[in-house]
Design a protein around this motif. Structure first.
Motif, mmCIF file in Angstrom:
data_model
loop_
_atom_site.group_PDB
_atom_site.id
_atom_site.type_symbol
_atom_site.label_atom_id
_atom_site.label_comp_id
_atom_site.label_asym_id
_atom_site.label_seq_id
_atom_site.Cartn_x
_atom_site.Cartn_y
_atom_site.Cartn_z
ATOM 1 N N ILE A 116 50.757 44.968 45.706
ATOM 2 C CA ILE A 116 50.695 45.194 47.151
ATOM 3 C C ILE A 116 49.591 46.185 47.508
ATOM 4 C CG2 ILE A 116 51.908 46.248 49.105
ATOM 5 C CD1 ILE A 116 54.518 45.064 47.964
ATOM 6 N N PHE A 117 49.592 47.334 46.843
ATOM 7 C CA PHE A 117 48.620 48.367 47.189
ATOM 8 C C PHE A 117 47.210 48.010 46.734
ATOM 9 C CE2 PHE A 117 52.480 51.217 47.334
ATOM 10 C CZ PHE A 117 52.420 51.406 48.704
ATOM 11 N N GLU A 118 47.086 47.322 45.606
ATOM 12 C CA GLU A 118 45.756 46.870 45.183
ATOM 13 C C GLU A 118 45.185 45.859 46.166
ATOM 14 O OE1 GLU A 118 45.734 47.341 40.303
ATOM 15 O OE2 GLU A 118 45.948 45.350 41.201
ATOM 16 N N SER A 119 46.060 45.139 46.850
ATOM 17 C CA SER A 119 45.626 44.137 47.835
ATOM 18 C C SER A 119 45.325 44.764 49.194
ATOM 19 C CB SER A 119 46.706 43.057 47.996
ATOM 20 O OG SER A 119 46.954 42.389 46.775
ATOM 21 N N GLY A 120 45.546 46.075 49.297
ATOM 22 C CA GLY A 120 45.266 46.760 50.556
ATOM 23 C C GLY A 120 46.313 46.534 51.625
ATOM 24 N N MET A 153 51.770 36.131 46.111
ATOM 25 C CA MET A 153 50.459 35.597 46.476
ATOM 26 C C MET A 153 49.999 36.200 47.787
ATOM 27 S SD MET A 153 48.850 33.256 48.686
ATOM 28 C CE MET A 153 49.996 31.956 49.137
ATOM 29 N N TYR A 154 48.715 36.512 47.863
ATOM 30 C CA TYR A 154 48.125 37.001 49.103
ATOM 31 C C TYR A 154 46.699 36.488 49.179
ATOM 32 C CZ TYR A 154 45.812 40.195 52.355
ATOM 33 O OH TYR A 154 45.062 40.723 53.388
ATOM 34 N N ASP A 155 46.382 35.754 50.246
ATOM 35 C CA ASP A 155 45.056 35.166 50.407
ATOM 36 C C ASP A 155 44.620 35.330 51.857
ATOM 37 O OD1 ASP A 155 42.768 33.610 50.613
ATOM 38 O OD2 ASP A 155 43.490 32.095 49.222
#
Length: 232
Positions: A116-120, A153-155
């Motif tokens: 989560i945090f690496e994805s901002g 997943m986050y895109d």
């Protein structure tokens, strides 16, 4: 904060032999990227009995620090407190500002927070989104119990995020995607109903229970708002 490791005595649950294992009490993912990979794939927690060859994943408290992305995650197995009150730890990092500090109770939540945090992303908004989407999944599955959802997943380009839930008595995996507009709405709710949580300086536990409490407060506020409009 450099990595720290100690030797711990381990009794093999299979053969009963006593041996030693290297246990990491803290890891700095910015300084040592290899350790980040070992955390995420579970290698850092892997242990093998030198006597009988039995393999297991050790679970123990470990502090994960990512200076680049400005977050710290403290894994404390089975912790049930909302806020970690550790004066020594807080004084040690009292000079740090604008750092997301979280405490988690299990390995999967530990990995999820890192993702989560690496994805901002805002983990509070993610937890709210996860709770709302989980309710939708339950309805799709005729009221089946939905447990232990995780962001998988986050895109940003496709404007989607996905969650993997475990459903029913068999804990069957179920993947559900959602548009980022839902996440955006969740961020608005967080800004309005989680003001105090945002200001807390210690390590706090932001999970499904926390999200359910925020959603309850939000729905109650909307209900009161509707009633006031009717009175007018």
């Amino acid at each position: 904060m450099p990595e720290k490791k100690v030797n711990k005595a381990v009794v093999c649950p299979m053969c009963g032999e006593l041996s030693k294992a290297v246990v990491y009490t803290s890891v700095n993912a910015t300084v040592d990227k290899e350790q980040r990979e070992r955390v995420l794939d579970g290698g850092l927690f892997a242990w093998k009995c030198p006597s009988c060859g039995y393999s297991a994943r050790l679970t123990y408290p470990i502090l994960y620090n990512d200076m680049k992305n400005r977050f710290m995650i403290y894994l404390i197995p089975k912790i049930d407190r909302y806020q970690l009150c550790d004066k020594e730890l807080e004084e040690k990092y009292s000079n740090l500002r604008n750092i997301n500090k979280r405490v988690v109770a299990d390995f999967n939540s530990f990995k999820e927070k890192i993702f989560i945090f690496e994805s901002g992303l805002d983990d509070m908004a993610v937890e709210l989104t996860k709770a709302v989407i989980g309710q939708t999944v339950s309805k799709k599955l005729d009221g089946a119990e939905v447990k232990n959802g995780y962001l998988s997943m986050y895109d940003r380009e496709s404007n989607t995020m996905g969650f993997t839930y475990f459903t029913g008595e068999e804990m069957t995996p179920y993947v559900q995607t959602a548009r980022l507009e839902i996440y955006g709405k969740s961020k608005e709710i967080v800004e309005q109903f989680a003001i105090k949580d945002k200001k807390l300086k210690g390590f706090i536990k932001i999970d499904g229970e926390w999200a359910d409490n925020i959603l309850y407060r939000y729905k109650r506020a909307k209900k009161i708002e509707r009633l006031n409009k009717v009175k007018e």
